[in-house]
Write an enzyme that holds these catalytic residues in place. Sequence first.
Site, short mmCIF file in Angstrom:
data_model
loop_
_atom_site.label_atom_id
_atom_site.label_comp_id
_atom_site.label_asym_id
_atom_site.label_seq_id
_atom_site.Cartn_x
_atom_site.Cartn_y
_atom_site.Cartn_z
N ARG A 17 0.80 -1.23 0.00
CA ARG A 17 0.00 0.00 0.00
C ARG A 17 0.83 1.28 0.00
NH1 ARG A 17 -4.12 0.14 4.52
NH2 ARG A 17 -3.15 -1.69 5.45
N GLY A 87 4.29 -15.80 6.13
CA GLY A 87 3.59 -15.41 7.35
C GLY A 87 4.54 -15.07 8.48
N GLU A 161 -7.00 -14.20 14.44
CA GLU A 161 -6.84 -13.17 13.42
C GLU A 161 -8.19 -12.72 12.90
OE1 GLU A 161 -3.89 -11.68 12.51
OE2 GLU A 161 -3.20 -12.81 14.25
N ASN A 404 35.83 32.86 -5.50
CA ASN A 404 36.71 31.99 -4.71
C ASN A 404 37.18 30.77 -5.48
OD1 ASN A 404 33.96 31.25 -4.63
ND2 ASN A 404 34.34 29.90 -2.89
#
Length: 476
Positions: A17, A87, A161, A404
């Site tokens: 995402r 997993g 889950e 410079n």
Amino acid sequence: MTAPLDIIIMAAGKGTRMKSRHPKVLQKLAGRALLQHVLHTAGQLQARSAVVITGHGAAEVEAATTKGAGAGAGFDLRFVRQEPQLGTGHAVQQAVPALAGDGMAVILSGDVPLTQADTLQDLLRAAGSDKMALLTVAMPDPTGYGRIVRNDAGTVQRIVEQKDANDTERAITEIYSGIMAVPVKHLTPWLAKLSNNNAQGEYYLTDIVAMAVTDGVPVVGHRISDVLQVAGVNSPLQLAELERAHQLRAARALMEQGVRLADPARFDLRDDARGMPAQLVCGQDVDIDVGCIFTGKVSIGDGAQIGAHCHISNASIAAGAVIHPFTHIDGEKLGASVGEGALIGPFARLRPGAQLGREVHIGNFVEVKNSTLADGAKANHLAYLGDATVGERVNYGAGSITANYDGANKHRTVIEADVHIGSNCVLVAPVTIGAGGTVGGGSTITKNTLPGALSVARGKQVSIANWARPAKKTSS
Ligand code: UD1
Ligand code: CA
């Protein structure tokens, strides 16, 4: 006697995402990669080792993390690869062989950046030497998270889950944060027993909770109320939300010390691009207006004022200095310093090695690089000072520059005390302008000038009296 501590950080996920070319754990919060935040927190725990599990973008994660491994100091940092990613249980399985086996493991996620070390210390205390401790939090909307299933006595039984939960379980608001402490000796047998027979076809780390219960290993749910500490980053929006929350905390901490921020919601403190940790130290009565960004190591003395929309990096601002709006100060490696009572900006640019004395004035569109300006020197408009040594009370005119760089090497310009450089001068280095001297406007100075002298080096003015301008021919 507590067991030695090993940290396991899961960082193999893709972070789809984020829609980024780069691994999610390398996305930055407050200028520091998410994974570095986690390692930094881990570094405060007196851990013996840390194992980072990489997968997606593994080489990039490992390279970036080793490079910035100031954060890894204090423990042995190792990487293991998980390919493919099957997993969280499968991830930890890859890490266990890298651990000694006699310790307590704390399992963290590389994309959860704002967990505080004292929270993890509390979790470890809850785990003691032989328990499993789960960091949990009650969420008004627990959608997507694993739920903590407790029995009637309130003892943790298992984690279910979201995708595997029934309606009753989904109604549970206490969720698993993804952070646990677990004795390493149990991990090997438990992980070996995991199956992927679930809604996502993954090996869930969370299934080891029920195994602990079965084996009589006590499971403690350590619940905190601060959701930010367990919030993960999955999208640019979430990253920005955590950034704001983190910055608000930093702003509040400064305000508690007495720093006056015009708006704590419009304040940013970040690590610098080279990985110098963010550190802003302020004296008393410091005012910081809206929209300022501080990176790396910055100190601001008593009574100094920072105007709106300044970007200040690796610099020290002395007491009483006033930095007007839209000033950019970046000391990088060399640092930059602004003396007491100096006035800088608006729209000034101080680069590495700019060292300004007391009461120095640097005005709009003036750039100073690798130059020392002694007390009271002024360059008020549209000018460049690079590789210059500028004496006390020098006045450096609008549009003047030090040349410079000869195309190959840099050379120094020395402007002694009380010199007045007119407007639009070019000082071709190496060159010294003697003390008290004056350089006429528009001069290109290539040779040293004597103290007290007026030096003019420009085309002589020619005036032709009564000169008639060409007129347009009229057609007959
Ligand atoms: C996980 C927990 C869930 C918890 C949630 C908290 C499991 C099964 N579930 O769910 O209970 O509420 O975190 O945020 O653990 N990762 C790997 N390799 C893998 C899979 C994941 O390294 O094969 C890493 C990811 O990069 C991430 C972390 O593990 O850093 C968590 O993975 P994620 O897929 O976000 O787990 P969740 O489904 O959110
Ligand atoms: Ca997640």
